[in-house]
Design a protein around this motif. Structure first.
Motif, PDB file in Angstrom:
ATOM      1  N   LEU A  92     -29.543  55.557  11.013  1.00 35.17           N
ATOM      2  CA  LEU A  92     -27.944  55.826  10.518  1.00 35.17           C
ATOM      3  C   LEU A  92     -26.932  55.078  10.349  1.00 35.17           C
ATOM      4  CD1 LEU A  92     -29.499  58.927  13.577  1.00 35.17           C
ATOM      5  CD2 LEU A  92     -29.170  58.848  10.968  1.00 35.17           C
ATOM      6  N   HIS A  93     -27.270  54.449  11.379  1.00 34.18           N
ATOM      7  CA  HIS A  93     -25.734  53.722  11.558  1.00 34.18           C
ATOM      8  C   HIS A  93     -24.897  52.963   9.949  1.00 34.18           C
ATOM      9  CE1 HIS A  93     -22.471  51.432  12.827  1.00 34.18           C
ATOM     10  NE2 HIS A  93     -23.422  50.316  12.875  1.00 34.18           N
ATOM     11  N   GLN A  94     -26.582  52.544   9.390  1.00 32.32           N
ATOM     12  CA  GLN A  94     -26.132  52.386   8.095  1.00 32.32           C
ATOM     13  C   GLN A  94     -26.240  53.567   6.765  1.00 32.32           C
ATOM     14  OE1 GLN A  94     -29.637  50.499   6.334  1.00 32.32           O
ATOM     15  NE2 GLN A  94     -28.547  49.479   5.121  1.00 32.32           N
ATOM     16  N   ARG A  95     -26.372  54.307   7.097  1.00 37.47           N
ATOM     17  CA  ARG A  95     -26.096  55.674   6.154  1.00 37.47           C
ATOM     18  C   ARG A  95     -25.224  56.510   6.236  1.00 37.47           C
ATOM     19  NH1 ARG A  95     -31.533  58.542   6.875  1.00 37.47           N
ATOM     20  NH2 ARG A  95     -33.410  57.192   6.767  1.00 37.47           N
ATOM     21  N   ARG A  96     -24.477  56.230   7.490  1.00 40.12           N
ATOM     22  CA  ARG A  96     -23.618  57.317   8.215  1.00 40.12           C
ATOM     23  C   ARG A  96     -21.915  56.552   7.844  1.00 40.12           C
ATOM     24  NH1 ARG A  96     -26.831  60.180   7.568  1.00 40.12           N
ATOM     25  NH2 ARG A  96     -27.889  61.976   8.670  1.00 40.12           N
ATOM     26  N   PRO A  97     -20.872  57.360   7.169  1.00 40.92           N
ATOM     27  CA  PRO A  97     -19.438  57.285   7.454  1.00 40.92           C
ATOM     28  C   PRO A  97     -19.062  56.359   8.614  1.00 40.92           C
ATOM     29  CG  PRO A  97     -19.767  58.638   5.919  1.00 40.92           C
ATOM     30  CD  PRO A  97     -21.104  58.777   6.783  1.00 40.92           C
ATOM     31  N   PRO A  98     -18.886  55.028   8.870  1.00 39.30           N
ATOM     32  CA  PRO A  98     -18.058  54.471  10.298  1.00 39.30           C
ATOM     33  C   PRO A  98     -17.273  55.396  11.188  1.00 39.30           C
ATOM     34  CG  PRO A  98     -17.474  53.090   8.273  1.00 39.30           C
ATOM     35  CD  PRO A  98     -17.753  54.771   7.460  1.00 39.30           C
ATOM     36  N   GLU A  99     -17.141  56.511  10.378  1.00 34.33           N
ATOM     37  CA  GLU A  99     -15.825  57.077  11.203  1.00 34.33           C
ATOM     38  C   GLU A  99     -17.496  58.061  11.991  1.00 34.33           C
ATOM     39  OE1 GLU A  99     -15.468  58.373   6.574  1.00 34.33           O
ATOM     40  OE2 GLU A  99     -15.582  56.759   8.278  1.00 34.33           O
ATOM     41  N   ARG A 100     -18.020  58.558  10.642  1.00 35.17           N
ATOM     42  CA  ARG A 100     -19.343  60.335  11.310  1.00 35.17           C
ATOM     43  C   ARG A 100     -19.648  59.657  12.776  1.00 35.17           C
ATOM     44  NH1 ARG A 100     -22.866  63.145   7.982  1.00 35.17           N
ATOM     45  NH2 ARG A 100     -23.962  63.461   9.493  1.00 35.17           N
ATOM     46  N   THR A 101     -19.399  60.667  13.673  1.00 32.30           N
ATOM     47  CA  THR A 101     -20.261  60.507  14.494  1.00 32.30           C
ATOM     48  C   THR A 101     -21.670  61.345  14.755  1.00 32.30           C
ATOM     49  OG1 THR A 101     -17.818  61.370  15.833  1.00 32.30           O
ATOM     50  CG2 THR A 101     -20.157  61.617  16.879  1.00 32.30           C
ATOM     51  N   ILE A 102     -22.661  60.356  15.074  1.00 32.01           N
ATOM     52  CA  ILE A 102     -24.060  60.652  14.935  1.00 32.01           C
ATOM     53  C   ILE A 102     -24.193  61.693  15.607  1.00 32.01           C
ATOM     54  CG2 ILE A 102     -26.292  59.619  15.372  1.00 32.01           C
ATOM     55  CD1 ILE A 102     -25.322  57.153  14.071  1.00 32.01           C
ATOM     56  N   ARG A 103     -25.049  63.020  15.875  1.00 33.73           N
ATOM     57  CA  ARG A 103     -25.348  63.621  16.745  1.00 33.73           C
ATOM     58  C   ARG A 103     -26.459  63.974  17.324  1.00 33.73           C
ATOM     59  NH1 ARG A 103     -24.391  69.284  16.827  1.00 33.73           N
ATOM     60  NH2 ARG A 103     -23.418  68.565  17.978  1.00 33.73           N
ATOM     61  N   ILE A 104     -26.959  63.532  18.421  1.00 37.40           N
ATOM     62  CA  ILE A 104     -28.650  63.791  18.694  1.00 37.40           C
ATOM     63  C   ILE A 104     -28.875  64.625  19.898  1.00 37.40           C
ATOM     64  CG2 ILE A 104     -30.142  62.923  20.252  1.00 37.40           C
ATOM     65  CD1 ILE A 104     -29.248  60.732  18.214  1.00 37.40           C
ATOM     66  N   TRP A 105     -29.648  65.022  19.682  1.00 38.93           N
ATOM     67  CA  TRP A 105     -30.062  66.898  20.375  1.00 38.93           C
ATOM     68  C   TRP A 105     -31.340  66.729  21.411  1.00 38.93           C
ATOM     69  CZ3 TRP A 105     -31.792  71.748  18.668  1.00 38.93           C
ATOM     70  CH2 TRP A 105     -32.788  73.188  19.353  1.00 38.93           C
ATOM     71  N   CYS A 106     -30.596  65.848  22.581  1.00 41.54           N
ATOM     72  CA  CYS A 106     -31.754  66.559  23.636  1.00 41.54           C
ATOM     73  C   CYS A 106     -32.795  68.155  23.983  1.00 41.54           C
ATOM     74  CB  CYS A 106     -31.741  65.479  24.536  1.00 41.54           C
ATOM     75  SG  CYS A 106     -31.781  63.459  24.570  1.00 41.54           S
ATOM     76  N   ALA A 107     -33.520  68.425  23.500  1.00 43.60           N
ATOM     77  CA  ALA A 107     -34.000  70.207  23.829  1.00 43.60           C
ATOM     78  C   ALA A 107     -34.626  70.061  25.043  1.00 43.60           C
ATOM     79  CB  ALA A 107     -34.580  70.455  22.798  1.00 43.60           C
ATOM     80  N   ALA A 108     -35.025  70.493  25.539  1.00 47.27           N
ATOM     81  CA  ALA A 108     -35.422  70.731  26.797  1.00 47.27           C
ATOM     82  C   ALA A 108     -35.657  69.110  27.948  1.00 47.27           C
ATOM     83  CB  ALA A 108     -36.674  70.824  26.595  1.00 47.27           C
ATOM     84  N   CYS A 109     -34.588  69.226  28.308  1.00 50.75           N
ATOM     85  CA  CYS A 109     -33.867  67.826  28.649  1.00 50.75           C
ATOM     86  C   CYS A 109     -34.556  67.625  30.328  1.00 50.75           C
ATOM     87  CB  CYS A 109     -32.405  67.875  28.591  1.00 50.75           C
ATOM     88  SG  CYS A 109     -31.116  69.087  29.596  1.00 50.75           S
ATOM     89  N   SER A 110     -34.688  68.970  30.599  1.00 51.52           N
ATOM     90  CA  SER A 110     -34.949  68.643  32.664  1.00 51.52           C
ATOM     91  C   SER A 110     -34.202  68.034  33.177  1.00 51.52           C
ATOM     92  CB  SER A 110     -36.252  67.763  32.282  1.00 51.52           C
ATOM     93  OG  SER A 110     -36.738  68.139  33.736  1.00 51.52           O
ATOM     94  N   SER A 111     -34.349  67.416  34.328  1.00 50.86           N
ATOM     95  CA  SER A 111     -33.255  66.686  35.463  1.00 50.86           C
ATOM     96  C   SER A 111     -32.189  65.459  34.393  1.00 50.86           C
ATOM     97  CB  SER A 111     -33.819  66.212  36.000  1.00 50.86           C
ATOM     98  OG  SER A 111     -34.813  66.246  36.225  1.00 50.86           O
TER      99      SER A 111
END
Length: 280
Positions: A92-111
């Motif tokens: 992802l770091h290689q593909r995305r422009p430097p200014e682009r925020t990488i977004r991660i979703w942790c579904a059912a994250c519990s505690s």
């Protein structure tokens, strides 16, 4: 507990949260709902369900909180976190422009142990990803467990499960018998209430989704629907990580295995319609 109450409870939690329980789980339902009955001064589950049917949202949420399973620990199953460090973030770091925020979703994250583990990993990776901004959205259906996650407070047993001593000393402070994760780590995770049965579009699009150890509680049709929702929120070149006992086999064709890591999933290539020559 009456057979009628068992069946009504099973129907409620299936409709509300997608969780499949069987009549053989009556002991589980009784044990989980007993504290709710005691604290709400309600005589029995039949009476509890009658109040829920009147639209009492607070009690509905209490039942959901009681009947959802919140088993988790830091760096659970380790391999997904190795994939995150060695494959997902570098690609992802290689593909995305430097200014682009990488977004991660942790579904059912519990505690919160899963998203907090990712934050600690990202700190270890700073030399490779520099000032790259990463947003972690962590969701769960349980309001009670989200309150615990936001507090960032863990007991001795919880920090001993999967958390290396080095990271414990680096990111936690002792508070009485418990350990408090640093406020900086907590601030870097956006905790939100979200039901996987609902429309995920308001959450936005993600570059990677962790949806681990929750689909095992759903039936096949519900799993298929959830996979469709996850696919709709994942970037075309994004990544999906499931739990070790979960699989897409026979459930969805929206994902395929990564070219190098079989347990790491990516969106299936879009099938282009076949061109036909007129008259052939």
């Amino acid at each position: 507990m009456s057979i009628h109450a068992i069946q009504k409870t099973i129907e409620f939690i299936k409709q509300a949260a997608g969780i499949v329980l069987t009549p053989e789980k009556a002991y589980f339902v009784e044990a989980r709902l007993a504290p709710v009955l005691r604290e709400e001064n309600i005589a029995g589950i039949d009476d509890l369900l009658r109040r829920v049917e009147t639209g009492d949202r607070r009690l509905q949420q209490r039942i959901i909180d009681a009947l959802t399973t919140n088993e988790t620990f830091f760096f659970r199953d380790r391999q997904p976190f190795d994939h995150f460090r060695d494959v997902i973030m570098p690609e992802l770091h290689q593909r995305r422009p430097p200014e682009r925020t990488i977004r991660i979703w942790c579904a059912a994250c519990s505690s919160g142990q899963e998203p907090f583990s990712l934050v600690m990993l990202l700190d270890e990776m700073r030399a490779r990803i520099g000032s790259r901004q990463v947003e972690i959205v962590a969701t769960d259906i349980s309001e009670a467990i989200l309150t615990k996650a936001k507090a960032g407070l863990f007991n001795q047993f919880e920090v001993q499960r999967g958390l290396p001593t080095k990271l414990l000393l680096q990111f936690f402070q002792k508070q009485g018998d418990n350990w408090k994760i640093s406020d900086d780590v907590v601030r870097r995770v956006s905790f939100q209430k979200f039901n996987l049965m609902d429309d995920p579009r308001p959450l936005g699009t993600f570059d990677a989704i962790f949806c681990r150890n929750v689909l095992i509680y759903f039936d096949r049709l519900t799993r298929s629907r959830v996979f469709d929702k996850l696919a709709s929120r994942l970037a075309p070149d994004g990544f999906l990580l499931l739990g070790g006992a979960e699989s897409i086999f026979g459930v969805t064709e929206r994902f395929v295995s990564h070219s190098r890591e079989r347990m790491l999933l990516v969106p299936a290539p879009v099938q282009k319609p076949e061109l036909r020559v007129a008259g052939v």
